[in-house]
Design an enzyme around this catalytic site. Structure first.
Site, PDB file in Angstrom:
ATOM      1  N   TYR A 109      -1.965  -0.946  10.863  1.00  0.00           N
ATOM      2  CA  TYR A 109      -2.248  -1.632   9.552  1.00  0.00           C
ATOM      3  C   TYR A 109      -1.103  -1.157   8.615  1.00  0.00           C
ATOM      4  O   TYR A 109      -0.555  -2.418   7.853  1.00  0.00           O
ATOM      5  CB  TYR A 109      -3.523  -0.775   8.935  1.00  0.00           C
ATOM      6  N   LYS A 125       2.076  -3.939   6.707  1.00  0.00           N
ATOM      7  CA  LYS A 125       2.480  -3.917   5.172  1.00  0.00           C
ATOM      8  C   LYS A 125       3.928  -3.767   5.310  1.00  0.00           C
ATOM      9  O   LYS A 125       4.704  -4.347   4.577  1.00  0.00           O
ATOM     10  CB  LYS A 125       1.594  -2.848   4.376  1.00  0.00           C
ATOM     11  N   SER A 143       0.916  -1.120   0.005  1.00  0.00           N
ATOM     12  CA  SER A 143      -0.042   0.002   0.020  1.00  0.00           C
ATOM     13  C   SER A 143       0.694   1.310   0.026  1.00  0.00           C
ATOM     14  O   SER A 143       2.077   1.300   0.309  1.00  0.00           O
ATOM     15  CB  SER A 143      -0.952  -0.120   1.249  1.00  0.00           C
TER      16      SER A 143
HETATM   17  P1  NAD Z   1     -11.096  -6.833   1.061  1.00  0.00           P
HETATM   18  O1  NAD Z   1     -11.206  -6.820   2.534  1.00  0.00           O
HETATM   19  O2  NAD Z   1     -12.125  -6.569   0.173  1.00  0.00           O
HETATM   20  O3  NAD Z   1     -10.154  -8.326   0.569  1.00  0.00           O
HETATM   21  C1  NAD Z   1      -9.619  -9.017   1.483  1.00  0.00           C
HETATM   22  C2  NAD Z   1      -9.956 -10.180   1.454  1.00  0.00           C
HETATM   23  O4  NAD Z   1      -8.967 -11.200   2.366  1.00  0.00           O
HETATM   24  C3  NAD Z   1     -11.432 -10.560   2.099  1.00  0.00           C
HETATM   25  O5  NAD Z   1     -12.077 -11.226   1.099  1.00  0.00           O
HETATM   26  C4  NAD Z   1     -11.236 -11.191   3.439  1.00  0.00           C
HETATM   27  O6  NAD Z   1     -12.225 -12.068   3.716  1.00  0.00           O
HETATM   28  C5  NAD Z   1     -10.088 -11.965   3.193  1.00  0.00           C
HETATM   29  N1  NAD Z   1      -9.002 -12.417   4.392  1.00  0.00           N
HETATM   30  C6  NAD Z   1      -8.663 -11.271   5.413  1.00  0.00           C
HETATM   31  N2  NAD Z   1      -8.119 -11.997   6.189  1.00  0.00           N
HETATM   32  C7  NAD Z   1      -8.054 -13.638   6.022  1.00  0.00           C
HETATM   33  C8  NAD Z   1      -7.340 -14.636   6.332  1.00  0.00           C
HETATM   34  N3  NAD Z   1      -6.513 -14.528   7.477  1.00  0.00           N
HETATM   35  N4  NAD Z   1      -7.500 -15.697   5.787  1.00  0.00           N
HETATM   36  C9  NAD Z   1      -8.087 -15.911   4.470  1.00  0.00           C
HETATM   37  N5  NAD Z   1      -8.574 -14.646   3.998  1.00  0.00           N
HETATM   38  C10 NAD Z   1      -8.809 -13.611   4.499  1.00  0.00           C
HETATM   39  O7  NAD Z   1      -9.852  -5.715   0.749  1.00  0.00           O
HETATM   40  P2  NAD Z   1      -9.161  -5.053  -0.666  1.00  0.00           P
HETATM   41  O8  NAD Z   1      -9.656  -3.888  -0.770  1.00  0.00           O
HETATM   42  O9  NAD Z   1      -9.650  -6.026  -1.781  1.00  0.00           O
HETATM   43  O10 NAD Z   1      -7.716  -5.306  -0.185  1.00  0.00           O
HETATM   44  C11 NAD Z   1      -7.025  -6.452  -0.911  1.00  0.00           C
HETATM   45  C12 NAD Z   1      -5.523  -6.163  -0.487  1.00  0.00           C
HETATM   46  O11 NAD Z   1      -4.956  -4.824  -0.798  1.00  0.00           O
HETATM   47  C13 NAD Z   1      -5.450  -6.165   1.354  1.00  0.00           C
HETATM   48  O12 NAD Z   1      -4.343  -6.775   1.876  1.00  0.00           O
HETATM   49  C14 NAD Z   1      -5.193  -4.790   1.558  1.00  0.00           C
HETATM   50  O13 NAD Z   1      -4.684  -4.277   2.781  1.00  0.00           O
HETATM   51  C15 NAD Z   1      -4.727  -4.113   0.262  1.00  0.00           C
HETATM   52  N6  NAD Z   1      -4.692  -2.602  -0.002  1.00  0.00           N
HETATM   53  C16 NAD Z   1      -6.135  -2.341  -0.147  1.00  0.00           C
HETATM   54  C17 NAD Z   1      -6.283  -0.857  -0.457  1.00  0.00           C
HETATM   55  C18 NAD Z   1      -7.637  -0.476  -0.573  1.00  0.00           C
HETATM   56  O14 NAD Z   1      -7.817   0.866  -0.532  1.00  0.00           O
HETATM   57  N7  NAD Z   1      -8.686  -1.088  -0.898  1.00  0.00           N
HETATM   58  C19 NAD Z   1      -5.162  -0.114  -0.701  1.00  0.00           C
HETATM   59  C20 NAD Z   1      -3.813  -0.501  -0.576  1.00  0.00           C
HETATM   60  C21 NAD Z   1      -3.751  -1.944   0.077  1.00  0.00           C
HETATM   61  N1  UFG Z   2     -12.206  11.892   3.345  1.00  0.00           N
HETATM   62  C1  UFG Z   2     -13.013  12.750   3.527  1.00  0.00           C
HETATM   63  N2  UFG Z   2     -14.113  12.182   4.138  1.00  0.00           N
HETATM   64  C2  UFG Z   2     -14.459  10.933   4.194  1.00  0.00           C
HETATM   65  C3  UFG Z   2     -13.507  10.012   4.063  1.00  0.00           C
HETATM   66  C4  UFG Z   2     -12.302  10.484   3.428  1.00  0.00           C
HETATM   67  O1  UFG Z   2     -12.857  14.002   3.406  1.00  0.00           O
HETATM   68  O2  UFG Z   2     -15.749  10.573   4.767  1.00  0.00           O
HETATM   69  C5  UFG Z   2     -11.030  12.283   2.553  1.00  0.00           C
HETATM   70  C6  UFG Z   2      -9.626  11.820   3.400  1.00  0.00           C
HETATM   71  O3  UFG Z   2      -9.359  12.844   4.265  1.00  0.00           O
HETATM   72  C7  UFG Z   2      -8.626  11.845   2.393  1.00  0.00           C
HETATM   73  C8  UFG Z   2      -9.408  11.381   1.159  1.00  0.00           C
HETATM   74  O4  UFG Z   2     -10.759  11.694   1.397  1.00  0.00           O
HETATM   75  O5  UFG Z   2      -8.179  13.206   2.016  1.00  0.00           O
HETATM   76  C9  UFG Z   2      -9.160   9.974   0.767  1.00  0.00           C
HETATM   77  O6  UFG Z   2      -9.500   9.338   2.143  1.00  0.00           O
HETATM   78  P1  UFG Z   2      -9.451   7.642   2.041  1.00  0.00           P
HETATM   79  O7  UFG Z   2     -10.015   7.392   3.546  1.00  0.00           O
HETATM   80  O8  UFG Z   2     -10.621   7.069   0.841  1.00  0.00           O
HETATM   81  O9  UFG Z   2      -8.063   7.025   1.440  1.00  0.00           O
HETATM   82  P2  UFG Z   2      -6.767   7.102   2.233  1.00  0.00           P
HETATM   83  O10 UFG Z   2      -5.974   7.945   1.338  1.00  0.00           O
HETATM   84  O11 UFG Z   2      -6.881   8.067   3.703  1.00  0.00           O
HETATM   85  O12 UFG Z   2      -6.411   5.706   2.847  1.00  0.00           O
HETATM   86  C10 UFG Z   2      -6.333   4.594   1.835  1.00  0.00           C
HETATM   87  C11 UFG Z   2      -6.609   3.502   2.462  1.00  0.00           C
HETATM   88  C12 UFG Z   2      -5.408   2.897   3.056  1.00  0.00           C
HETATM   89  C13 UFG Z   2      -4.207   3.133   2.239  1.00  0.00           C
HETATM   90  C14 UFG Z   2      -4.370   4.452   1.458  1.00  0.00           C
HETATM   91  C15 UFG Z   2      -3.242   4.282   0.565  1.00  0.00           C
HETATM   92  O13 UFG Z   2      -7.846   3.688   3.415  1.00  0.00           O
HETATM   93  O14 UFG Z   2      -5.538   1.778   3.540  1.00  0.00           O
HETATM   94  O15 UFG Z   2      -5.490   4.614   0.748  1.00  0.00           O
HETATM   95  O16 UFG Z   2      -3.310   3.469  -0.415  1.00  0.00           O
HETATM   96  F1  UFG Z   2      -2.976   2.986   2.822  1.00  0.00           F
END
Ligand code: NAD
Ligand code: UFG
Length: 347
Positions: free
Chosen positions: A148, A152, A124
């Site tokens: 979190y 990572k 991330s």
């Molecule tokens: P998500 O929660 O939709 O998907 C994660 C999946 O992993 C879920 O289906 C959950 O049930 C499964 N899971 C969690 N723990 C588990 C375990 N112990 N055993 C088996 N399955 C398990 O999240 P996502 O948005 O699809 O994110 C996928 C990956 O990308 C995650 O590792 C997350 O940290 C990373 N990531 C997501 C974002 C974002 O904004 N969505 C940004 C950066 C990184």
């Molecule tokens: N924001 C608002 N109101 C809300 C939610 C968000 O104003 O209700 C703003 C935040 O302050 C930020 C922007 O919208 O400026 C984006 O916020 P998000 O929560 O959507 O995303 P972040 O960049 O804070 O974080 C996300 C994931 C993290 C990840 C990161 C980088 O939540 O887990 O992107 O990938 F690490």
């Protein structure tokens, strides 16, 4: 030979499964459905007209994870499984460290035992902490501001050590920026539990009247309109990035980090305006204080991924908003009504 997709039922995982199947890969999904529904996988099958094995297994369950490697001929792993809510990670850090780090340790230990050395890991942009400047490139210093993010960062370091210990490993650390959007069919998309923490699912739930108004977290950042700027990337572009990374790790060993972003930042107010245009609905909002731990501006230098993986984000903000809107308006309760569907899930 198959690709094991951990967390394949989740938001990014399900979109990546569609692209893998469309590209002709055989896949196996492992998920404990702690943050997803088996219905998303039914829809992946429906969209691709292809079938695949699904194991309802927790990564912490070493015996059953090993069974997956015993029963299948796995070539590479795309490792999405993990918990991802920043706020929750501050409240229950041990649970986050155990799930994300121990789960990964169990996975790579079994991979080594079965001579599977290719892994694409979901990292991330959060590993850059509070970056000194933008755009952010992969060689920036790394830090974490919450459990979190630290999970990572620690996993990235573990994977670096694993490669040093055995040069057969081929590892891609994909640092995602802000994934939004949904499959253009409107059949799969992001399905957060409870009140969303992230901007786009919050906006989409306001748009259908599930939530009353958006609270904008701060308008005093040093950005053009004072609200936070992020690099939003279409989830299908992100899925394609995984296929490119997979192709790369299958041809060389090593460990490399790649930013997956567009290279362009949008402010919260720009996102509101873009979504209003895409949905033709008004998004009521009010300005509130900054959210603790937030940074003002975060966007990628994605040139390494373009140079080395031949990957570049194609979809713009308009398409991201249209697809998010289609998903939310066609599935106001997400996969909720089908939450208990268990179709074709093994173990
Ligand atoms: P998500 O929660 O939709 O998907 C994660 C999946 O992993 C879920 O289906 C959950 O049930 C499964 N899971 C969690 N723990 C588990 C375990 N112990 N055993 C088996 N399955 C398990 O999240 P996502 O948005 O699809 O994110 C996928 C990956 O990308 C995650 O590792 C997350 O940290 C990373 N990531 C997501 C974002 C974002 O904004 N969505 C940004 C950066 C990184
Ligand atoms: N924001 C608002 N109101 C809300 C939610 C968000 O104003 O209700 C703003 C935040 O302050 C930020 C922007 O919208 O400026 C984006 O916020 P998000 O929560 O959507 O995303 P972040 O960049 O804070 O974080 C996300 C994931 C993290 C990840 C990161 C980088 O939540 O887990 O992107 O990938 F690490």
């Amino acid at each position: 030979m198959a690709i094991l997709v951990t967390g394949g039922a989740g938001y990014i995982g399900s979109h990546t499964c569609v692209e893998l199947l469309n590209a002709g890969y055989e896949i196996i999904v492992l998920d404990n459905f702690s943050n997803s529904s088996p219905e998303s996988l039914n829809r992946v099958k429906e969209l691709t007209n292809k079938n695949f094995k699904t194991y309802n297994i927790d990564l912490l369950d070493k015996v059953n994870v090993e069974k997956v490697f015993l029963e299948n001929n796995i070539e590479s792993v795309i490792h999405f499984a993990g918990l991802k809510a920043v706020g929750e990670s501050v409240e229950i850090p041990v649970h986050y460290y155990h799930n994300n780090i121990t789960g990964t340790l169990i996975l790579i230990d079994i991979m080594q035992k079965y001579n599977v050395f290719n892994i694409v890991f979901s990292s991330s942009a959060t590993v850059y902490g509070a970056p000194k400047q933008v755009p952010i490139s992969e060689d920036f210093s790394l830090s974490a501001t919450n459990p979190y993010g630290r999970s990572k960062l620690i996993i990235e370091e573990i994977l670096n050590d694993v490669y040093i210990s055995n040069n057969n490993w081929s590892i891609a650390l994909l640092r995602y920026f802000n994934p939004i959007g949904a499959h253009e069919s409107g059949r799969i998309g992001e399905n957060p539990n409870g009140i969303p923490n992230n901007l786009m699912p919050f906006i989409t739930q306001v748009s259908i009247g599930k939530l009353q108004e958006l609270k904008v977290f701060g308008s005093d950042y040093s950005t053009p309109d004072g609200t936070g700027v992020r690099d939003y990337i279409h989830v299908v572009d992100l899925a394609h990035g995984h296929l490119k990374a997979l192709e790369k790790i299958m041809t060389r060993s090593g460990v490399e980090a790649y930013n997956l972003g567009t290279g362009k930042g949008y402010s919260v107010l720009e996102m509101v305006a873009a979504f209003e245009k895409a949905s033709n609905r008004k998004i009521p909002y009010s300005i509130g204080p900054r959210r603790t731990g937030d940074i003002g501006e975060c966007f990628a230098d994605p040139s390494k991924a373009e140079r080395e993986l031949g990957w570049k984000a194609e979809k713009g903000i308009e398409e991201m908003c249209i697809d998010s809107w289609r998903w939310q308006s066609q599935n106001p309760d997400g996969f909720q009504k089908d939450k208990n569907s268990i179709a074709h899930v093994l173990v």
